[in-house]
Enzyme design. Structure first.
Site: not given
Ligand code: M6R
Length: 612
Positions: A74, A2, A607, A491, A98-99, A488, A27, A507, A484
């Site tokens: 959101w 949001c 975000k 996502e 927002n929340g 990526k 966001r 394993h 990571e």
């Molecule tokens: O703002 P933050 O680093 O605390 O966020 C943590 C995760 O939400 C963030 O890294 C998320 O996994 C990203 N979308 C990764 O690309």
């Protein structure tokens, strides 16, 4: 999750609010809306889906007014429909939020029983009705919002307007971000700085339990619990508006990938003294004596930041011989963690607003631990709660997928690891200088890597964009990089991807290998190279395609095995992580771009994850 923006001033504001919402798109959202006060009433426009739908509606029939609020939603309570989009109205009151209002069911029952009628399925509409009830009892807007919030439990940043009082916006914050922008005869509120950066760089970050009243001529701040006024600290933001724009790149993500040489340099800036091998981290407020008394360190983080924490674990254990545990903040907060005053807790977060990391940080502080935040956003909640703060200085990261935040977090952890190693007498000046020299060379290598090799990525994207599953494998420091890389890819491209320690392959995951399941190997120079090449041969023997990320030195050996070889410049093992991160980002980017998914705002993601 949001986004909120509010404006009061002398300008027509609906386009200004729309533009602000565009800068909050990162966001994550699935509907949007704007309300302006016009001739003593509200003009409200809402639309499900992306902002373009709201923009089209506004272009057809513009809203006119110089005071207004806007929102990107959101969905949490109720589907992402126009009906559930904010702002929500109750009589003369509109609210954006927002929340999550945790006690919304109880409040809803109470309000319905006293005759209030609801038009949406959201928890937010309840706040509008609560404020309306207080207004009906004769309180002014500011007092009404404060009184209404005494009933509300949960996380919120809200903005409220009353069409009978068009010269005021009231806003409040508890556990969701809210920033105030101070202008000349105009003032702003927003969930994040980029929304208002084109208009002002003088800002106030609200803390938990704080409220404000925004008028054209000024802003007054007071506390939600007792209504007492306070004078906040005004901060000047050094980011320029251009830093939050795409700058000619197709996507923010691509721009942010290419910004990494600059970003990691900024993380190191003024913190490294190569002549003496010193690391200057004056932000780390622990004395050298307290630092040397640390028995263990615990990293708390989520998502990509958690992966950076894993790299930090290897580095701190290697350079400073302090045992490190890396905890998912969402798990840590609920499992009676063992931390005390001899534990250094390192909270890693790009946004500084991640709800789970904030909760884990508070839990750590309650046990007496010193909390060091490694964070990108100045003034964010985590930076305000932590005992020490090392800012990563990556600049605004707009794309939902974290890139430059990740590599700058690693640089900050690297500097911390060297500093801890020095304080504990494990790194002498010569070794420190070498480690720092290795780090200083990283941006130069990154720069070189980013100027070549696009054709291979495009070819790879074409071949693998239809894959349903992919594996990412690496050993040692390359293991978190493999995790990571997998995060990526899933996502951005919605391809199911798993990261594994390459030693774990036999394993279980090897059962998945077949022609349609590509494996990405992070396989740079170093002690694990030969073993990882052995794993690659095992995959190839079972018909699985392989993409290998290796150093220039390993290229020849791997070309015989892998379908695609991506090279990074040769460098010591402890800095290779920073280089091998780039191909992880670029593989995901190019596959997603080839597939045509929404690279900067992948579905269902936000975000900053400001709720649990
Ligand atoms: O703002 P933050 O680093 O605390 O966020 C943590 C995760 O939400 C963030 O890294 C998320 O996994 C990203 N979308 C990764 O690309």
């Amino acid at each position: 999750m949001c986004g909120i923006i509010g404006y009061i001033g002398e300008r027509e504001c609906s386009n200004l609010i729309l533009e602000g919402l565009r800068r909050l798109e990162y966001r994550g959202y699935d509907s949007a809306g704007i309300a302006v006060i016009s001739d003593g009433d509200f003009d409200i426009r809402r639309a499900a889906g992306k902002l373009d739908r709201l923009a089209t509606s506004l272009a057809g029939e513009p809203l006119h007014g110089t005071v207004g609020i806007g929102h990107t939603r959101w969905a949490t309570h109720g589907a992402p429909t126009e009906q559930n989009a904010h702002p929500h109205r109750a009589g003369d009151i509109v609210v954006v939020h927002n929340g999550i209002i945790e006690n919304h069911r109880e409040l809803l029952r109470e309000l319905i029983a006293s005759g209030h009628e609801f038009l949406s399925e959201t928890d937010t509409e309840i706040v509008a009705h609560l404020v309306r009830r207080e207004r009906a009892a004769g309180l002014d807007l500011r007092a009404s919002v404060r009184a209404a919030l005494q009933h509300v439990e949960g996380a919120y940043a809200i903005a409220v307007m009353d069409c009978q009082h068009p010269d005021t916006i009231v806003a409040a914050k508890n556990a969701s971000p809210l920033v105030v922008g101070l202008g000349e005869n105009e003032n702003f509120i927003a969930s994040d700085i980029p929304a208002i950066l084109n208009h002002t760089r003088n800002v106030v970050f609200l803390d938990e339990g704080q409220m404000l009243e925004l008028t054209r001529s000024g802003v007054t701040f007071f506390r939600i619990d007792d209504g007492s006024p306070f004078e906040p600290e005004v901060k000047h933001i050094s980011w320029t508006p251009a830093m939050a724009e795409k700058g000619g790149y197709k996507h923010f993500m691509l721009k942010e990938i290419h910004e990494q040489p600059r970003a990691v340099t900024d993380t190191m800036r003024e913190r490294i003294r190569l002549e003496s091998g010193q690391v200057d981290l004056p932000e780390l407020t622990l004395t050298a004596e307290s630092l040397s008394n640390i028995h263990r360190a615990v990293v708390i983080a989520c998502g990509t930041s958690w992966h950076a924490g894993m790299v930090g674990e290897y580095l701190i254990e290697q350079f400073a011989r302090i045992p490190v545990e890396v905890e998912l903040a969402s798990e840590f907060r609920y499992r009676h963690p063992v931390v005390d005053e001899h534990t250094l807790v390192i909270a890693v977060s790009q946004s500084g607003e991640t709800a789970d990391t904030i909760a884990a940080l508070k839990e750590s502080k309650s046990h007496g631990a010193h909390v060091l935040a490694i964070c990108n956003v100045v003034g964010s909640t985590i930076t305000r709660l932590a005992d020490s703060v090392v800012l990563t200085h990556a600049g605004p990261e707009v794309s939902v997928a974290s890139t430059k935040a990740f590599t700058t977090q690693i640089v900050a952890l690297y500097l911390l690891a060297v500093r801890l190693g020095q304080v504990r007498g494990l790194l002498d000046a010569e070794r420190s200088t070498q480690l720092l020299q290795d780090l200083v060379e990283v941006p130069i290598h990154m720069e070189a890597m980013l100027h070549e090799g696009e054709a291979t990525y495009l070819e790879m994207a074409k071949r693998f964009s239809h894959s349903a599953n992919m594996l990412y494998l690496g050993r040692g420091l390359s293991f978190p990089i493999a995790l990571e890389g997998a995060l990526k890819l899933k996502e951005l491209s919605y391809i199911h991807a798993e990261g594994y320690a390459a030693g774990e392959m036999k394993h279980g995951p090897i059962a998945l290998i077949e022609e349609s399941v590509p494996s990405v190997f992070v396989c740079p120079d170093g002690p694990n190279f030969e073993k990882t090449v052995g794993n690659i041969a095992e995959i190839k023997a079972r018909g699985g395609p392989v993409i290998a990320v290796t150093c220039v030195n390993g290229k020849a050996a791997l070309e015989a095995e892998a379908d695609f070889v991506l090279t990074v410049p040769s460098s010591p093992e402890h800095t290779q992580v920073l280089l091998t991160s780039l191909p992880m980002q670029l593989i995901a980017y190019h596959i997603a771009d080839f597939k045509g998914t929404d690279v900067d705002q992948p579905r269902n993601l936000a975000k900053s994850v400001t709720v649990e």
